[in-house]
Design a protein around this motif. Structure first.
Motif, PDB file in Angstrom:
ATOM      1  N   LEU A  98      -5.670   2.590   2.107  1.00  0.00           N
ATOM      2  CA  LEU A  98      -5.409   2.861   0.694  1.00  0.00           C
ATOM      3  C   LEU A  98      -3.953   3.252   0.473  1.00  0.00           C
ATOM      4  CD1 LEU A  98      -6.429   3.131  -2.187  1.00  0.00           C
ATOM      5  CD2 LEU A  98      -7.167   5.476  -1.647  1.00  0.00           C
ATOM      6  N   ALA A  99      -3.394   4.055   1.377  1.00  0.00           N
ATOM      7  CA  ALA A  99      -1.985   4.446   1.257  1.00  0.00           C
ATOM      8  C   ALA A  99      -1.078   3.223   1.350  1.00  0.00           C
ATOM      9  CB  ALA A  99      -1.630   5.458   2.343  1.00  0.00           C
ATOM     10  N   LEU A 100      -1.363   2.340   2.299  1.00  0.00           N
ATOM     11  CA  LEU A 100      -0.573   1.116   2.434  1.00  0.00           C
ATOM     12  C   LEU A 100      -0.738   0.225   1.210  1.00  0.00           C
ATOM     13  CD1 LEU A 100      -1.233   0.312   6.195  1.00  0.00           C
ATOM     14  CD2 LEU A 100       0.925   1.066   5.185  1.00  0.00           C
ATOM     15  N   GLY A 101      -1.960   0.181   0.658  1.00  0.00           N
ATOM     16  CA  GLY A 101      -2.187  -0.602  -0.549  1.00  0.00           C
ATOM     17  C   GLY A 101      -1.402  -0.064  -1.735  1.00  0.00           C
ATOM     18  N   MET A 102      -1.367   1.259  -1.873  1.00  0.00           N
ATOM     19  CA  MET A 102      -0.564   1.859  -2.945  1.00  0.00           C
ATOM     20  C   MET A 102       0.895   1.452  -2.820  1.00  0.00           C
ATOM     21  SD  MET A 102      -1.912   5.789  -3.174  1.00  0.00           S
ATOM     22  CE  MET A 102      -3.563   6.223  -3.739  1.00  0.00           C
ATOM     23  N   GLU A 103       1.411   1.545  -1.610  1.00  0.00           N
ATOM     24  CA  GLU A 103       2.821   1.213  -1.407  1.00  0.00           C
ATOM     25  C   GLU A 103       3.099  -0.249  -1.720  1.00  0.00           C
ATOM     26  OE1 GLU A 103       6.285  -0.367   0.286  1.00  0.00           O
ATOM     27  OE2 GLU A 103       4.356  -0.792   1.216  1.00  0.00           O
ATOM     28  N   ARG A 104       2.216  -1.121  -1.257  1.00  0.00           N
ATOM     29  CA  ARG A 104       2.473  -2.565  -1.419  1.00  0.00           C
ATOM     30  C   ARG A 104       2.303  -3.020  -2.858  1.00  0.00           C
ATOM     31  NH1 ARG A 104       4.265  -6.516  -2.190  1.00  0.00           N
ATOM     32  NH2 ARG A 104       4.211  -8.506  -1.070  1.00  0.00           N
ATOM     33  N   VAL A 105       1.274  -2.535  -3.541  1.00  0.00           N
ATOM     34  CA  VAL A 105       0.951  -3.043  -4.874  1.00  0.00           C
ATOM     35  C   VAL A 105       1.708  -2.287  -5.973  1.00  0.00           C
ATOM     36  CG1 VAL A 105      -0.904  -3.378  -6.559  1.00  0.00           C
ATOM     37  CG2 VAL A 105      -1.320  -3.824  -4.130  1.00  0.00           C
ATOM     38  N   ALA A 106       1.784  -0.973  -5.858  1.00  0.00           N
ATOM     39  CA  ALA A 106       2.314  -0.167  -6.958  1.00  0.00           C
ATOM     40  C   ALA A 106       3.775   0.216  -6.794  1.00  0.00           C
ATOM     41  CB  ALA A 106       1.472   1.105  -7.117  1.00  0.00           C
ATOM     42  N   PHE A 107       4.189   0.586  -5.567  1.00  0.00           N
ATOM     43  CA  PHE A 107       5.515   1.177  -5.404  1.00  0.00           C
ATOM     44  C   PHE A 107       6.574   0.204  -4.903  1.00  0.00           C
ATOM     45  CE2 PHE A 107       2.643   4.940  -4.707  1.00  0.00           C
ATOM     46  CZ  PHE A 107       2.855   5.470  -5.967  1.00  0.00           C
ATOM     47  N   ARG A 108       6.196  -0.783  -4.112  1.00  0.00           N
ATOM     48  CA  ARG A 108       7.204  -1.716  -3.615  1.00  0.00           C
ATOM     49  C   ARG A 108       7.881  -2.496  -4.738  1.00  0.00           C
ATOM     50  NH1 ARG A 108       6.100  -5.430   1.617  1.00  0.00           N
ATOM     51  NH2 ARG A 108       5.635  -3.314   2.383  1.00  0.00           N
ATOM     52  N   PRO A 109       7.133  -2.997  -5.733  1.00  0.00           N
ATOM     53  CA  PRO A 109       7.824  -3.700  -6.824  1.00  0.00           C
ATOM     54  C   PRO A 109       8.760  -2.807  -7.639  1.00  0.00           C
ATOM     55  CG  PRO A 109       5.485  -4.255  -6.782  1.00  0.00           C
ATOM     56  CD  PRO A 109       5.670  -3.098  -5.856  1.00  0.00           C
ATOM     57  N   LEU A 110       8.555  -1.492  -7.571  1.00  0.00           N
ATOM     58  CA  LEU A 110       9.369  -0.554  -8.353  1.00  0.00           C
ATOM     59  C   LEU A 110      10.398   0.178  -7.500  1.00  0.00           C
ATOM     60  CD1 LEU A 110       6.506   1.069 -10.480  1.00  0.00           C
ATOM     61  CD2 LEU A 110       8.090  -0.734 -11.186  1.00  0.00           C
ATOM     62  N   ARG A 111      10.637  -0.314  -6.299  1.00  0.00           N
ATOM     63  CA  ARG A 111      11.457   0.441  -5.362  1.00  0.00           C
ATOM     64  C   ARG A 111      12.865   0.710  -5.884  1.00  0.00           C
ATOM     65  NH1 ARG A 111      11.012  -1.843   0.400  1.00  0.00           N
ATOM     66  NH2 ARG A 111       8.902  -1.087   0.025  1.00  0.00           N
TER      67      ARG A 111
END
Length: 293
Positions: free
Chosen positions: A71-84
């Motif tokens: 779930l943590a990796l999913g959050m990073e990939r879906v929600a936070f990576r595009p907004l880095r």
């Protein structure tokens, strides 16, 4: 004797707060992201244990670790990576959005009432040491936290990815210029935060014997306060802040007048607000005080 009993209680509670604060502080040190969705990682671990009641203990624990990490990796990939490359305020809003989404998804699936879970109930018994009665859960919690913190120290000092994470925490832009792969480093940071969150969820479920969709809310708030006290951007400071909050919480619970004990948390936050007037940068100021890219 009473003082020693309170000291053990404080160290045990501080150990849990330190684990939660480490998850917050690690992500912030690299991304300048205060991940308030970290509480939902804790919740996910709790509901994983609930879903696997009746399975072997090792299966329950490993599944909780795996689910929270995924779930943590999913959050990073879906929600936070595009907004880095967005500013910190945008990342903060995104973390609230992720928290709200995950929390209310669980609410729709399991309802709003707390659900009882039989998990490690045998740790509720106590062991006597020279007149002290120490619950087995506290012993396991302290030992587990010390092992995890020692493991993190070794990881950050001697592993290649650990050294890259330390470099990214110091100066993310320069680290990328010398070849550090941003996606890999940030993914590892989120994975570690997921593992730490699962450890906190194991403790909470074992202690309370229940899970609810809001079980991570108060813990993530305490973790944030601990990180601020220790020094935002400092992983060691986050751990130190967690232990300090635990010591203060137990001390107030033990020595406040009975009529004021229901307001213990209010006194804790008031004391730390006053503390920040004196040292706004926290106990361990990070040298990485510039905005990350």
């Amino acid at each position: 004797m009473i003082f020693l009993q309170n000291a053990i209680d404080a160290i045990s509670l501080g150990a849990v707060y330190a684990l939660a604060a480490l998850g917050i502080g690690l992500i912030f040190s690299i991304m300048r992201l205060i991940n308030f969705a970290h509480g939902e990682l804790i919740m996910a671990g709790g509901f994983t244990l609930f879903s696997l009641v009746g399975q072997p203990l090792l299966v329950m624990i490993l599944a909780a670790i795996m689910i929270t990490t995924i779930l943590a990796l999913g959050m990073e990939r879906v929600a936070f990576r595009p907004l880095r490359k967005a500013n910190p305020a945008t990342l903060l809003i995104a973390s609230f959005a992720v928290s709200y989404l995950v929390q209310h998804t669980v609410l729709l699936m399991f309802g709003s009432r707390a659900i009882g879970v039989a998990f490690l109930s045998e740790l509720g018994t106590s062991v006597e040491f020279g007149g002290l009665r120490v619950p087995r859960l506290q012993i396991v919690t302290i030992a587990t936290t010390l092992c995890l913190m020692a493991g993190l120290v070794v990881f950050f000092r001697f592993s290649r990815i650990g050294l890259q994470m330390r470099a990214a925490a110091e100066d993310f832009t320069m680290a990328r210029l010398v070849g550090v792969r941003a996606n890999r480093v940030i993914a590892f940071a989120f994975a570690i935060s997921g593992v730490l969150a699962s450890m906190v969820s194991l403790y909470l479920v074992a202690q309370t014997g229940s899970v609810s969709y809001k079980m991570g809310v108060s813990m993530v708030l305490i973790a944030f306060v601990s990180s601020v006290i220790g020094g935002m951007g400092s992983v060691a400071g986050a751990a130190l802040g967690g232990f300090l909050v635990g010591v203060v919480s137990v001390s107030l619970q033990a020595y406040l007048p009975v009529d004021l004990r229901p307001y213990r948390d209010a006194f804790v936050f008031l004391m730390f607000i006053l503390f920040l007037f004196w040292r706004p940068d926290g106990l361990l100021m990070s040298r990485a005080d510039r905005e990350r890219v």
